[in-house]
Design an enzyme around this catalytic site. Structure first.
Site, short mmCIF file in Angstrom:
data_model
loop_
_atom_site.label_atom_id
_atom_site.label_comp_id
_atom_site.label_asym_id
_atom_site.label_seq_id
_atom_site.Cartn_x
_atom_site.Cartn_y
_atom_site.Cartn_z
N ALA A 12 0.79 -1.22 0.00
CA ALA A 12 0.00 0.00 0.00
C ALA A 12 0.83 1.28 0.00
CB ALA A 12 -0.95 -0.01 1.20
N ALA A 13 2.12 1.18 0.30
CA ALA A 13 2.98 2.37 0.27
C ALA A 13 3.65 2.54 -1.09
CB ALA A 13 4.04 2.29 1.37
N ILE A 16 1.89 1.94 -7.33
CA ILE A 16 0.63 1.46 -7.91
C ILE A 16 -0.51 1.67 -6.93
CG2 ILE A 16 -0.62 -0.56 -8.76
CD1 ILE A 16 2.04 -1.62 -9.81
N ARG A 92 11.53 -7.71 -10.06
CA ARG A 92 12.72 -8.34 -10.62
C ARG A 92 13.84 -7.31 -10.72
NH1 ARG A 92 12.92 -12.15 -16.07
NH2 ARG A 92 15.00 -13.02 -15.72
N ARG A 98 15.07 -15.53 -13.19
CA ARG A 98 13.63 -15.65 -13.09
C ARG A 98 13.23 -16.65 -11.99
NH1 ARG A 98 9.67 -13.49 -15.55
NH2 ARG A 98 7.62 -14.45 -15.70
N GLN A 112 0.45 -15.08 2.21
CA GLN A 112 -0.81 -14.34 2.08
C GLN A 112 -1.98 -15.29 1.84
OE1 GLN A 112 -0.31 -11.10 -0.71
NE2 GLN A 112 1.13 -10.05 0.63
N GLY A 130 0.39 -8.06 -8.37
CA GLY A 130 1.85 -8.22 -8.38
C GLY A 130 2.31 -9.30 -9.35
N ASP A 159 -1.78 -6.53 -20.78
CA ASP A 159 -1.40 -7.36 -21.93
C ASP A 159 -2.60 -7.60 -22.85
OD1 ASP A 159 1.25 -7.74 -20.83
OD2 ASP A 159 0.28 -9.05 -19.37
N HIS A 187 3.06 -12.05 -17.48
CA HIS A 187 3.52 -10.83 -18.11
C HIS A 187 5.03 -10.92 -18.31
CE1 HIS A 187 3.63 -6.53 -19.00
NE2 HIS A 187 4.66 -6.43 -18.19
#
Length: 238
Positions: A12-13, A16, A92, A98, A112, A130, A159, A187
């Protein structure tokens, strides 16, 4: 006045969430009559920045927002929530493989998922923002078995929109004339935009995209390249 909807935003900080939170609080997401309780989750080192975000939300004096709860505790953030926007994830970094990125995010979304399963309402709707969103959504859902799978959504709209826009521009129609474009994969440069089932409305007629474009080589070449998740434009990597 309706019962407040309890909405959690993670990361939240971050930038986005900074944009998203105003739209939620202003009523653009859940409606202009829906009161809200916002729970804002971020990691402990970001708590000072998060309290700054809370102050800015207070400055907006949004009448729909009845309470704002900033926290670094998943239990507090997810308890009895109706909706979760999982924005926070490990980005990343330069030189990161990856597989290392996937491993780091697997830990985040496993945690979560377990917390959502334990503390959230079983009717909770979960939107995973995310990246890699598809993989993160799958991991989160897997570790929240008591919440229906259909309640989890990976937000890969960028996308999808990009692929639709490429087709629309090629044909010379508006983007909303293009239907049923599918994006396979996360993505990234390896994602695959699929128009095998897509249609487009041209002069009142609905045609398969292949028939409307009339250029299979472009669809199977430049279209896929330009629609890739990591593309270069004017020296900038997206």
């Amino acid at each position: 006045m309706a019962t407040p909807l309890k909405v959690c935003v993670t990361g939240a900080a971050g930038q986005i969430a900074y944009s998203l939170l105003y739209q939620i609080g202003h009523g653009d997401v859940f409606g202009k009559e829906q009161p809200l309780i916002l729970t804002l989750l971020d990691i402990t080192p970001m708590m000072n920045a998060l309290h700054g975000v809370v102050m800015e939300l207070h400055d907006c004096a949004m009448t729909l927002v009845k309470e704002i709860v900033p926290t670094d505790s998943e239990e507090e953030a997810f308890r009895d929530i109706d909706v979760a926007f999982l924005v926070g994830s490990m980005p990343r970094r330069e030189g990161m493989l990856r597989k290392d990125l996937l491993t780091a995010n697997a830990k985040i979304f496993r945690s979560q998922g377990l917390s959502l399963d334990k503390f959230a309402k079983k009717t909770v709707k979960v939107v995973v923002v995310g990246n890699p969103a598809n993989t993160n959504a799958m991991i989160c859902s897997h570790f929240a078995p008591s919440i229906p799978k259909e309640n989890f959504t990976a937000l890969t709209r960028l996308d999808h929109n990009r692929a639709k826009a490429q087709i629309a521009t090629r044909i010379g129609v508006r983007s909303d004339a293009v239907k049923n474009v599918v994006i396979w994969g996360n993505h990234s440069s390896t994602q695959f935009p699929d128009v095998s089932h897509a249609t487009v409305e041209v002069e009142g007629k609905t045609l398969p995209v292949y028939e409307a474009v009339k250029d299979d080589a472009w669809i199977e070449g430049d279209f896929i390249t330009v629609s890739g998740g990591n593309r270069r434009h004017s020296g900038v990597v997206f």
